[in-house]
Design a protein around this motif. Structure first.
Motif, mmCIF file in Angstrom:
data_model
loop_
_atom_site.group_PDB
_atom_site.id
_atom_site.type_symbol
_atom_site.label_atom_id
_atom_site.label_comp_id
_atom_site.label_asym_id
_atom_site.label_seq_id
_atom_site.Cartn_x
_atom_site.Cartn_y
_atom_site.Cartn_z
ATOM 1 N N ILE A 159 -23.994 -18.398 -33.353
ATOM 2 C CA ILE A 159 -24.069 -17.020 -33.814
ATOM 3 C C ILE A 159 -24.034 -16.106 -32.597
ATOM 4 C CG2 ILE A 159 -25.544 -15.334 -34.981
ATOM 5 C CD1 ILE A 159 -26.647 -17.765 -36.589
ATOM 6 N N ARG A 160 -23.178 -15.093 -32.652
ATOM 7 C CA ARG A 160 -23.067 -14.186 -31.509
ATOM 8 C C ARG A 160 -24.288 -13.292 -31.412
ATOM 9 N NH1 ARG A 160 -17.555 -13.919 -33.382
ATOM 10 N NH2 ARG A 160 -16.109 -14.784 -31.856
ATOM 11 N N THR A 161 -24.666 -12.982 -30.178
ATOM 12 C CA THR A 161 -25.724 -12.010 -29.938
ATOM 13 C C THR A 161 -25.162 -10.913 -29.044
ATOM 14 O OG1 THR A 161 -26.512 -13.391 -28.109
ATOM 15 C CG2 THR A 161 -27.627 -13.624 -30.211
ATOM 16 N N TYR A 162 -25.611 -9.701 -29.308
ATOM 17 C CA TYR A 162 -25.055 -8.535 -28.627
ATOM 18 C C TYR A 162 -26.170 -7.713 -27.993
ATOM 19 C CZ TYR A 162 -21.506 -9.610 -32.201
ATOM 20 O OH TYR A 162 -20.616 -10.230 -33.021
ATOM 21 N N GLY A 163 -25.776 -6.826 -27.107
ATOM 22 C CA GLY A 163 -26.697 -5.801 -26.657
ATOM 23 C C GLY A 163 -26.940 -4.807 -27.780
ATOM 24 N N PRO A 164 -28.009 -4.026 -27.682
ATOM 25 C CA PRO A 164 -28.337 -3.096 -28.775
ATOM 26 C C PRO A 164 -27.477 -1.845 -28.810
ATOM 27 C CG PRO A 164 -29.939 -2.894 -26.999
ATOM 28 C CD PRO A 164 -29.048 -4.044 -26.635
ATOM 29 N N ASN A 165 -26.708 -1.579 -27.767
ATOM 30 C CA ASN A 165 -25.908 -0.359 -27.731
ATOM 31 C C ASN A 165 -24.579 -0.524 -28.455
ATOM 32 O OD1 ASN A 165 -27.865 0.870 -26.133
ATOM 33 N ND2 ASN A 165 -26.838 0.324 -24.217
ATOM 34 N N ALA A 166 -24.012 0.586 -28.858
ATOM 35 C CA ALA A 166 -22.651 0.593 -29.398
ATOM 36 C C ALA A 166 -21.665 0.718 -28.241
ATOM 37 C CB ALA A 166 -22.477 1.749 -30.366
ATOM 38 N N VAL A 167 -20.555 -0.005 -28.324
ATOM 39 C CA VAL A 167 -19.529 0.069 -27.293
ATOM 40 C C VAL A 167 -18.170 0.153 -27.961
ATOM 41 C CG1 VAL A 167 -20.897 -1.232 -25.601
ATOM 42 C CG2 VAL A 167 -19.329 -2.464 -27.127
ATOM 43 N N ASP A 168 -17.173 0.637 -27.203
ATOM 44 C CA ASP A 168 -15.828 0.747 -27.756
ATOM 45 C C ASP A 168 -14.952 -0.447 -27.411
ATOM 46 O OD1 ASP A 168 -15.583 1.241 -25.066
ATOM 47 O OD2 ASP A 168 -14.182 2.919 -25.276
ATOM 48 N N TRP A 169 -15.463 -1.361 -26.578
ATOM 49 C CA TRP A 169 -14.618 -2.451 -26.104
ATOM 50 C C TRP A 169 -14.982 -3.812 -26.721
ATOM 51 C CZ3 TRP A 169 -18.278 -5.521 -23.950
ATOM 52 C CH2 TRP A 169 -19.402 -4.911 -23.385
ATOM 53 N N GLU A 170 -15.834 -3.794 -27.748
ATOM 54 C CA GLU A 170 -16.246 -5.044 -28.386
ATOM 55 C C GLU A 170 -16.684 -4.734 -29.815
ATOM 56 O OE1 GLU A 170 -18.594 -8.494 -26.336
ATOM 57 O OE2 GLU A 170 -20.078 -7.126 -27.183
ATOM 58 N N GLU A 171 -16.270 -5.560 -30.751
ATOM 59 C CA GLU A 171 -16.715 -5.397 -32.131
ATOM 60 C C GLU A 171 -18.097 -6.014 -32.272
ATOM 61 O OE1 GLU A 171 -14.798 -5.804 -36.488
ATOM 62 O OE2 GLU A 171 -14.847 -7.656 -35.336
ATOM 63 N N ARG A 172 -19.059 -5.194 -32.632
ATOM 64 C CA ARG A 172 -20.440 -5.656 -32.753
ATOM 65 C C ARG A 172 -20.911 -5.449 -34.195
ATOM 66 N NH1 ARG A 172 -23.458 -3.792 -27.080
ATOM 67 N NH2 ARG A 172 -22.107 -5.001 -25.689
ATOM 68 N N ILE A 173 -22.166 -5.117 -34.356
ATOM 69 C CA ILE A 173 -22.699 -4.859 -35.683
ATOM 70 C C ILE A 173 -22.102 -3.564 -36.218
ATOM 71 C CG2 ILE A 173 -24.821 -4.282 -36.936
ATOM 72 C CD1 ILE A 173 -26.244 -6.101 -34.756
ATOM 73 N N ASP A 174 -21.609 -3.611 -37.446
ATOM 74 C CA ASP A 174 -20.996 -2.466 -38.093
ATOM 75 C C ASP A 174 -21.998 -1.932 -39.120
ATOM 76 O OD1 ASP A 174 -19.565 -0.760 -39.811
ATOM 77 O OD2 ASP A 174 -17.682 -1.792 -39.382
ATOM 78 N N LEU A 175 -22.667 -0.834 -38.803
ATOM 79 C CA LEU A 175 -23.733 -0.330 -39.656
ATOM 80 C C LEU A 175 -23.210 0.250 -40.959
ATOM 81 C CD1 LEU A 175 -26.106 1.203 -36.964
ATOM 82 C CD2 LEU A 175 -26.242 -1.026 -38.077
ATOM 83 N N ASP A 176 -22.021 0.841 -40.942
ATOM 84 C CA ASP A 176 -21.426 1.300 -42.204
ATOM 85 C C ASP A 176 -21.163 0.112 -43.130
ATOM 86 O OD1 ASP A 176 -21.411 4.041 -41.817
ATOM 87 O OD2 ASP A 176 -19.485 4.023 -40.781
ATOM 88 N N ARG A 177 -20.643 -0.956 -42.571
ATOM 89 C CA ARG A 177 -20.403 -2.164 -43.364
ATOM 90 C C ARG A 177 -21.722 -2.740 -43.873
ATOM 91 N NH1 ARG A 177 -17.299 -6.182 -39.910
ATOM 92 N NH2 ARG A 177 -19.312 -6.355 -38.866
ATOM 93 N N LEU A 178 -22.745 -2.742 -43.023
ATOM 94 C CA LEU A 178 -24.068 -3.224 -43.424
ATOM 95 C C LEU A 178 -24.568 -2.463 -44.645
ATOM 96 C CD1 LEU A 178 -26.755 -4.838 -42.700
ATOM 97 C CD2 LEU A 178 -27.403 -2.787 -41.440
#
Length: 445
Positions: free
Chosen positions: A3-22
């Motif tokens: 399972i991927r883990t990410y930093g808590p910030n939003a970035v434009d160069w990586e697809e992370r957690i999508d809060l709208d989708r959530l």
């Protein structure tokens, strides 16, 4: 794949957690659960259910107040009645609750409203009746006034007022918990990120533990680490040491930790609403044979359970490998409840499924891909006062499971500066220092 883990910030160069989708996927699952039921709508006063439905949050201070409420009708949009200016804030900053078409269409889904403040309002003030009137009006507008209304938790005056409006009030909690039973990909990512924050807290705690430290000091240390990392809420740190380990009191104290003590901790916090429940056990200064034996037994029960986790297995399959209450000193499963235990983790720490000999053998639940839950094992030591406690959080995958609690727990770790373990044997500090010097190649003693 891990399972991927990410930093808590939003970035434009990586697809992370999508809060709208959530937000969208949670609401869709709640609608699916409601449509499978016989209910016309669900009414929530529970903080986690309101967040799941509406993606609103007004601070953890409000969690036990029963002051806000939200309604979801079949094929409709959620409406939340919120505390004072919070409703205005939602109107400004929560566009997903704006259903107006600019032409006199439906009002916003964020509205001012207040419930009975756990009875603090005068009973004659009519607050409960006002809540019921608001709900009855919505049900009538959607043609659902004669359909059952599911309610999760509520105060008696509110229930009485709803029934006085002619509403058939029934249990709605199962609709919410069924929706929340399987996690979305974004939920799994948030739960994993929450665990990573606890990994860091345990690293700090392990380095800090030594004789003379108090249990409450450990609670403060862990809380600071988590809040510094961005935790939304530290729900609790269960710090238990020494003779307090058996029986387990489930609450920390101001006890001073002593040389040779066992110490176990449960760290519960929230990251964007998503919780952890994460035990680890240490020995402080040194570990007795009885403590090590208890830990091995505790670990074996955990490993046997994890090995069985896969889609199609049941909670009964898991609890059968755990000991009966009588085997570790309790009269029955009620008396030993939550010592050999499992529970879903999400926006609250006890969700579906539940693993316990108290209920799971007669009422098994089938494990499915996407479930996230914690398994907890406990074993009292033969010395009569020590004990071991381990907990792992798992995600059910297509062909098994993945453990997302990463701080080492395969064997009992000894913390503190007076003694060290070398090669599995207890050594004095002088012997340990000699070993370290030799390993560095300087030959000093």
């Amino acid at each position: 794949m891990a399972i991927r883990t990410y930093g808590p910030n939003a970035v434009d160069w990586e697809e992370r957690i999508d809060l709208d989708r959530l937000r969208g996927q949670r609401l869709a699952r709640l609608h699916e659960s409601l449509n499978r039921s016989e209910l016309g709508a669900v009414l929530s006063f529970d903080f986690a259910n309101i967040r799941y439905m509406t993606a609103t949050h007004i601070g953890t201070w409000a969690m036990d107040k029963l002051i806000r409420f939200a309604l979801l009708v079949r094929d409709g949009e959620p409406v939340v009645w919120d505390f004072g200016s919070a409703a205005r804030h939602h109107q400004l900053y929560n566009p997903w609750l704006d259903y107006s078409d600019g032409k006199g269409g439906p009002p916003t889904g964020a509205r001012a409203g207040i419930s009975t403040l756990r009875g603090a309002f005068h009973p004659d003030a009519g607050i409960a009746q006002d809540v019921a009137a608001k709900i009855a009006a919505e049900l009538r507008d959607h043609g659902l006034a004669n359909e059952p209304l599911g309610v999760d938790v509520a105060e008696m005056p509110v229930l009485a007022a709803l029934r006085a409006e002619g509403i058939d009030v029934v249990d709605g909690q199962q609709v919410f918990l069924e929706a929340r039973r399987i996690k979305t990909g974004d939920e799994i990512a948030l739960l994993t990120q929450a665990c990573a924050m606890v990994d860091a807290a345990y690293e700090e705690l392990y380095g800090h533990l030594r004789p003379g430290v108090r249990e409450n000091e450990c609670v403060g240390l862990v809380s600071k680490v988590l809040y510094d990392l961005g935790s939304e809420y530290v729900e609790g740190v269960n710090a238990i040491s020494g003779e307090r380990c058996s029986p387990h009191p489930h609450v920390y104290s101001d006890r001073l930790i002593r040389p040779g003590d066992p110490a176990f901790f449960d760290i519960l916090h929230s990251h964007l609403g998503y919780r952890t429940c994460y035990y680890r056990t240490f020995a402080v200064g040194s570990a007795s044979g009885a403590q090590r034996d208890a830990y091995v037994r505790c670990r074996e029960y955990m490993d046997q359970a994890i090995a069985l986790v896969r889609p199609g297995a049941t909670t009964a399959d898991i609890v059968r490998v755990w000991p009966r209450a009588e085997e570790f000193g309790f009269a029955d499963e009620t008396a030993a409840f939550a010592l050999q235990y499992g529970h879903g983790v999400g926006l609250s720490i006890w969700e579906k499924p539940i693993f316990s000999r108290l209920v799971s053998l007669d009422h098994p639940e089938v494990l499915e891909e996407g479930m996230v839950f914690a398994l907890e094992t406990y074993w009292p030591a033969a010395d009569g006062w020590s004990a071991a406690r381990i907990e792992e959080e798992l995600v059910v995958t297509a062909d098994g499971c993945e453990v997302i609690t990463k701080f080492p727990a395969e064997e009992l770790l000894v913390a503190g500066r007076k003694y060290w373990t070398v090669g599995g044997e207890l050594n004095t500090r002088r012997e340990a220092q000699s070993h370290l010097n030799t390993s560095r190649g300087d030959g000093a003693d």
